[in-house]
Design a protein around this motif. Structure first.
Motif, short mmCIF file in Angstrom:
data_model
loop_
_atom_site.label_atom_id
_atom_site.label_comp_id
_atom_site.label_asym_id
_atom_site.label_seq_id
_atom_site.Cartn_x
_atom_site.Cartn_y
_atom_site.Cartn_z
N ARG A 107 4.06 -0.28 0.65
CA ARG A 107 3.06 0.03 1.75
C ARG A 107 1.62 0.28 1.14
N HIS A 108 1.50 0.16 -0.02
CA HIS A 108 0.47 0.56 -0.77
C HIS A 108 -0.65 -0.53 0.00
N PRO A 109 -1.84 -0.07 0.23
CA PRO A 109 -2.87 -0.98 1.10
C PRO A 109 -3.20 -2.14 0.20
N ASP A 110 -3.41 -1.76 -1.25
CA ASP A 110 -3.87 -2.80 -2.18
C ASP A 110 -2.78 -3.78 -2.29
N ARG A 111 -1.67 -3.57 -1.99
CA ARG A 111 -0.56 -4.74 -2.07
C ARG A 111 -0.63 -5.49 -0.91
N ALA A 112 -0.89 -4.90 0.17
CA ALA A 112 -0.84 -5.63 1.42
C ALA A 112 -2.00 -6.38 1.40
N ALA A 113 -3.33 -6.00 0.74
CA ALA A 113 -4.36 -6.98 0.53
C ALA A 113 -4.29 -8.06 -0.02
N LEU A 114 -3.56 -8.06 -1.27
CA LEU A 114 -3.03 -8.89 -2.16
C LEU A 114 -2.30 -10.06 -1.30
N GLY A 115 -1.32 -9.47 -0.69
CA GLY A 115 -0.28 -10.59 0.17
C GLY A 115 -1.32 -11.20 1.03
N ALA A 116 -2.36 -10.39 1.77
CA ALA A 116 -2.90 -11.34 2.83
C ALA A 116 -3.66 -12.36 2.23
N LEU A 117 -4.21 -12.34 1.12
CA LEU A 117 -5.09 -13.39 0.64
C LEU A 117 -4.18 -14.56 0.31
#
Length: 337
Positions: A67-77
């Motif tokens: 649930r790290h926000p940076d991980r979610a941001a990479l996933g979104a890309l």
């Protein structure tokens, strides 16, 4: 008893002949315009659900930093490039072509509703037969899979979502100058143009596995690779010094162990003059370093002679040592120009 067996065998034979006739004469209508025959859709979907539940990894295998926000941001890309066409975004409809598929891919809010993270991890990793859902295109890159799952879990739990990208370009992932602060994406401004160009060629050819980067590099021409390398790379970046060389993580990095060589011998600071020149990692992003060390250790990273050297260097690292080294180098000052 013989009569019963003869009857069963006869019925089985007729069933086989009937199935052969349906297949051989094209009697089953495979048009995507029509629905399945009664019961077939239910049977296929139930088979899918039970298969996922049986084969999904254990809860303990879900990364602690999911649930790290940076991980979610990479996933979104990556989701924007590879998944959104079929499944849409929480606030956006799907295109008409996706809506005409049979079976119709569920909207993302529907797709995540009934699954936990471990189930989503298996679905993204393995794909789904007869549905158009592909498996993850890179072997051994579960770290990338979990980044997509991180984004899907943010949707499911209705937490703060990263901004929806227009497209996943070099700058949208790595930053305008290659100096991204996203912990799971590498800083390109710490690499030389030659190192960037080599990495892109390896991604393009498949020598280096990455479901995310393969989608970007696959169609790049040599001239485009050269331009990107010049735009983001730096000439001979110098590793930043270590402020406390006696700290436990510093000792592991500079002296290694009986089984693990010193990282600094190749990556600096204080490189061995006879060692192969490797990328500078002082100031490199922690999540990226951690993922790459695991990929090296597990033998899932290709890339020629240097790849073989890194596989041997990392093969005896424990998870705790990988975490320690990643945190240590990330906390150092970035390389000097």
């Amino acid at each position: 008893m013989r009569q019963v067996l003869w009857t069963v065998a006869t019925l089985a034979g007729l069933a086989v002949l009937g199935a052969a006739a349906v297949i051989g004469f094209g009697l089953y209508n495979t048009s995507a315009r029509g629905a399945h025959l009664p019961g077939i859709g239910w049977a296929l979907h139930t088979t899918f659900k039970q298969s996922v539940r049986l084969r999904a990894p254990a809860t303990e295998e879900v990364p602690a930093d999911l649930r790290h926000p940076d991980r979610a941001a990479l996933g979104a890309l990556h989701y924007q490039n590879a998944c959104a066409f079929c499944h849409g975004f929480p606030d956006a409809a799907r295109p008409a072509t996706a809506m005409a598929m049979n079976p119709r891919p569920p909207h993302v809010t529907e797709a995540v509703a009934d699954w936990d993270a471990r189930h989503m991890g298996w679905i993204v990793q393995e794909g789904v037969k007869m549905s158009g859902m592909p498996h993850w295109p890179a072997e051994g890159r579960e770290d990338e899979v979990w980044s997509v799952v991180s984004y899907l879990m943010a949707i499911k739990e209705e937490t703060e979502l990263p901004p929806r990208p227009v497209s996943a370009t070099c700058t949208s992932c790595h930053g305008e100058d290659g100096d991204t602060t996203n912990a799971y994406i590498p800083r390109l401004d710490l690499l030389t143009p030659d190192q960037i160009a080599q990495a892109l060629r390896h991604y393009r050819s498949g020598v280096r596995e990455s479901g995310i980067m393969a989608a970007v590099a696959r169609d790049l021409e040599d001239a485009q690779i050269a331009r990107a390398a010049r735009a983001f790379g730096r000439t001979d970046p110098t590793p930043a010094p270590i402020p406390d060389p006696e700290a436990p993580a510093a000792l592991l990095a500079t002296r290694g162990t009986g089984d693990v060589p010193a990282c600094t011998a190749c990556h600096g600071p204080g490189r061995d003059a006879e060692a192969p020149i490797a990328p500078v990692i002082t100031g490199q992003n922690e999540g990226y370093l951690r993922a790459q060390l695991r990929v090296w250790r597990d033998g899932a990273r290709g890339g020629g002679v240097r790849a073989e050297l890194m596989r041997k260097a990392a093969q005896d690292l424990t998870d705790a040592e990988i975490d320690s080294l990643a945190a240590f180098f990330a906390a150092l000052a970035p390389a000097e120009p």
